[in-house]
Design a protein around this motif. Structure first.
Motif, mmCIF file in Angstrom:
data_model
loop_
_atom_site.group_PDB
_atom_site.id
_atom_site.type_symbol
_atom_site.label_atom_id
_atom_site.label_comp_id
_atom_site.label_asym_id
_atom_site.label_seq_id
_atom_site.Cartn_x
_atom_site.Cartn_y
_atom_site.Cartn_z
ATOM 1 N N GLU A 307 0.814 -1.226 0.000
ATOM 2 C CA GLU A 307 0.000 0.000 0.000
ATOM 3 C C GLU A 307 0.842 1.268 0.000
ATOM 4 O O GLU A 307 0.520 2.252 -0.677
ATOM 5 C CB GLU A 307 -0.921 -0.020 1.229
ATOM 6 C CG GLU A 307 -1.784 1.220 1.385
ATOM 7 C CD GLU A 307 -2.561 1.205 2.692
ATOM 8 O OE1 GLU A 307 -3.077 2.272 3.070
ATOM 9 O OE2 GLU A 307 -2.637 0.125 3.325
ATOM 10 N N ILE A 308 1.942 1.275 0.742
ATOM 11 C CA ILE A 308 2.711 2.513 0.892
ATOM 12 C C ILE A 308 3.503 2.877 -0.375
ATOM 13 O O ILE A 308 3.997 3.993 -0.497
ATOM 14 C CB ILE A 308 3.668 2.438 2.102
ATOM 15 C CG1 ILE A 308 4.692 1.315 1.926
ATOM 16 C CG2 ILE A 308 2.889 2.263 3.382
ATOM 17 C CD1 ILE A 308 5.685 1.233 3.076
ATOM 18 N N TYR A 311 1.880 5.947 -1.949
ATOM 19 C CA TYR A 311 1.846 7.231 -1.251
ATOM 20 C C TYR A 311 2.589 8.265 -2.097
ATOM 21 O O TYR A 311 3.683 8.001 -2.596
ATOM 22 C CB TYR A 311 2.516 7.127 0.120
ATOM 23 C CG TYR A 311 1.725 6.352 1.160
ATOM 24 C CD1 TYR A 311 0.526 5.720 0.849
ATOM 25 C CD2 TYR A 311 2.191 6.237 2.460
ATOM 26 C CE1 TYR A 311 -0.178 5.014 1.800
ATOM 27 C CE2 TYR A 311 1.490 5.519 3.433
ATOM 28 C CZ TYR A 311 0.297 4.913 3.083
ATOM 29 O OH TYR A 311 -0.396 4.208 4.035
ATOM 30 N N ARG A 312 2.001 9.449 -2.228
ATOM 31 C CA ARG A 312 2.579 10.460 -3.121
ATOM 32 C C ARG A 312 3.182 11.626 -2.330
ATOM 33 O O ARG A 312 2.663 12.028 -1.287
ATOM 34 C CB ARG A 312 1.525 10.970 -4.111
ATOM 35 C CG ARG A 312 1.114 9.906 -5.111
ATOM 36 C CD ARG A 312 0.128 10.392 -6.145
ATOM 37 N NE ARG A 312 -0.106 9.358 -7.144
ATOM 38 C CZ ARG A 312 0.601 9.217 -8.265
ATOM 39 N NH1 ARG A 312 1.569 10.092 -8.530
ATOM 40 N NH2 ARG A 312 0.341 8.265 -9.121
ATOM 41 N N SER A 334 4.307 11.221 6.626
ATOM 42 C CA SER A 334 3.420 10.129 6.241
ATOM 43 C C SER A 334 3.462 9.037 7.310
ATOM 44 O O SER A 334 4.416 8.961 8.084
ATOM 45 C CB SER A 334 3.848 9.552 4.888
ATOM 46 O OG SER A 334 5.163 9.057 4.968
ATOM 47 N N LYS A 354 4.263 0.288 7.084
ATOM 48 C CA LYS A 354 3.178 1.198 7.436
ATOM 49 C C LYS A 354 2.976 1.220 8.943
ATOM 50 O O LYS A 354 2.967 0.171 9.601
ATOM 51 C CB LYS A 354 1.887 0.752 6.748
ATOM 52 C CG LYS A 354 0.701 1.659 7.015
ATOM 53 C CD LYS A 354 -0.535 1.145 6.329
ATOM 54 C CE LYS A 354 -1.748 2.016 6.622
ATOM 55 N NZ LYS A 354 -2.989 1.506 5.979
#
Length: 356
Positions: A307-308, A311-312, A334, A354
Motif C-alpha cells: 500500500e505505501i 503514497y505520493r 506520512s 506502514k
C-alpha cells in the motif's frame, strides 16, 4: 601498519619480491585516500574523478571495496543541517581502517593469481592485437552518489546521473552521431544538420539535431522518459520509424511492455535539477522516489506493505544531505516507519513499513 606478514605470504605463494609487495600496498593506500576524497566530495578535478571511476570498474574487488566505504558513509552521518567535509573525511578514514586491512590481506593472499592472470592477459592481447579492428568505443559508468560530466568530440555536453552508463565513440564519423545510454543523462547537443545526434536505449532511440533534453532510461525499468527543455526531438522505434515528436516543456513516457507512449506538459525543472545536486518530485509515488534514492545513496529499499508504494510526495531533497535526514522527513510527513539493516559486503537495506 606492519607489512612484513604480507611480504611473507606473497613470497611463499607467488615468489614476489618484497619491494614489489610494499609498492603495491602503498598504491592501495593511495587508492583508499582517493576513494574517501571522492565519496566526501573533496575532488573537483574531472580527470581525477574519471580515473577513480575507471579503477572501481577494473574488477569485482575494487567495486566491493568502494561499496563498503560508500555504505559506511551513506548511513553513518548524523543530521545537523550542515555538512563539514573535513570532519566527514576524518571520520570516514577511521571507519574504513578495518576494511582496508581486510582488502590488503586478500590482495596478498591472491597475489599469485593476479600475476598469472595479468601475464595471460598480456599474452592474449599480444596474440590477437590488430585482429577485427573496429571504431573505438568509450564507456563511462557513474557510480552511486555521483554525477559525471563529459564532453564529446563534437562539443556535445553530457551530465550522467548515479548508476548510469553511456557508450560513445572517440570520434564521430559518418551521417549519424550515435551514443548508447543505460540510465539517466542530460544532453546539450551541438548542432549539426548534416549529422543528427542519436541516443540509443534498449527499446527506442531519440533523434535530435541540436537541443537540450533529459533521458531516463534504465534498462531494468518498464518506462523510458524523455523530457525536452529546448529545441526538438524525435522518438523512434528500433526500425527507425517515428513514434512521436516533442516540443519544449513536454515529457514522453514510453511503456516498453505495451509500446504505448504518453505525452504531457511538465515543469522541466523537476526532471533536470539533479544536475544541480537536487532530487525533485511533484505528486510522485514513493515507489518511484525510492528508485532515485537507491541510486544516489547506494542502498536497497524493501517495502513490507504494498500500500505505501502508492503514497505520493512533492518536494526537493538536496543530495548532500545524509540519508538519515531524508528518511526522517518521509516518516514525519506520512504514516511510514523505516528500519536500517547494515550489510558489510552488499548494499545496506532500508525496510519501509506502514505505521499501525
Amino acid at each position: 601498519m606492519d607489512f612484513s606478514i604480507f611480504e611473507e605470504i606473497c613470497q611463499s605463494r607467488a615468489r614476489v619480491k618484497p619491494f614489489y609487495v610494499v609498492s603495491v600496498i602503498e598504491k592501495l593506500k593511495m587508492e583508499k585516500e582517493k576513494i574517501i576524497q571522492f565519496i566526501t566530495g573533496n575532488i573537483s578535478d574531472e580527470s581525477e574523478k574519471a580515473a577513480i571511476i575507471n579503477w572501481i570498474k577494473e574488477n569485482k574487488e575494487n567495486k566491493q571495496f568502494y561499496t563498503q566505504i560508500k555504505n559506511i558513509y551513506a548511513l553513518s552521518r548524523k543530521s545537523n543541517g550542515t555538512i563539514d567535509t573535513d570532519s566527514e573525511y576524518s571520520k570516514l578514514q577511521r571507519k574504513t581502517h578495518t576494511i582496508f586491512k581486510k582488502y590488503i590481506y586478500e590482495f596478498a593472499r591472491y597475489a599469485a593469481i593476479i600475476i598469472i592472470a595479468s601475464g595471460l592477459t598480456l599474452f592474449i592481447q599480444g596474440k590477437y592485437s590488430g585482429q577485427g579492428k573496429t571504431k573505438q568505443m568509450n564507456t563511462v559508468t557513474c557510480p552511486a552518489g555521483q554525477i559525471s560530466e563529459l564532453v564529446l568530440s563534437d562539443g556535445t555536453k553530457i551530465w550522467l546521473n548515479s548508476e548510469s552508463r553511456i557508450s560513445y565513440p572517440s570520434n564521430f564519423s559518418g551521417k549519424k552521431r550515435s551514443v548508447r545510454l543505460d540510465g539517466e543523462a542530460y544532453f546539450e547537443v551541438t548542432k549539426d544538420k548534416k549529422s543528427p545526434f542519436i541516443v540509443k536505449t534498449k527499446t527506442m532511440d531519440i533523434k535530435v539535431l541540436g537541443t537540450c533534453f533529459n533521458v531516463y532510461a534504465f534498462e531494468e525499468n518498464q518506462f523510458i522518459e524523455t523530457t525536452l527543455i529546448e529545441g526538438k526531438v524525435e522518438l523512434q522505434n528500433k526500425s527507425g520509424n517515428t513514434i512521436t515528436r516533442l516540443t519544449p516543456g513536454e515529457l514522453a513516457k514510453y511503456d516498453t511492455n505495451t509500446q504505448k507512449i504518453y505525452l504531457k506538459k511538465v515543469n522541466t525543472q523537476f526532471y533536470s535539477s539533479w544536475r544541480e545536486g537536487k532530487i525533485t518530485f511533484f505528486n510522485e509515488p514513493l515507489e518511484s522516489i525510492v528508485q532515485k534514492l537507491e541510486r544516489w545513496y547506494n542502498v536497497k529499499f524493501i517495502f513490507k506493505n504494498e500500500e505505501i508504494k502508492s503514497y505520493r510526495f512533492s518536494g526537493a531533497i538536496l543530495k548532500y544531505k545524509p540519508l538519515d535526514q531524508v528518511m526522517q522527513i518521509i516518516r514525519l510527513s506520512s504514516p511510514i516507519n523505516y528500519q536500517v539493516v547494515i550489510n558489510s559486503e552488499t548494499k545496506n537495506e532500508i525496510i519501509l513499513s506502514k505505521l499501525n
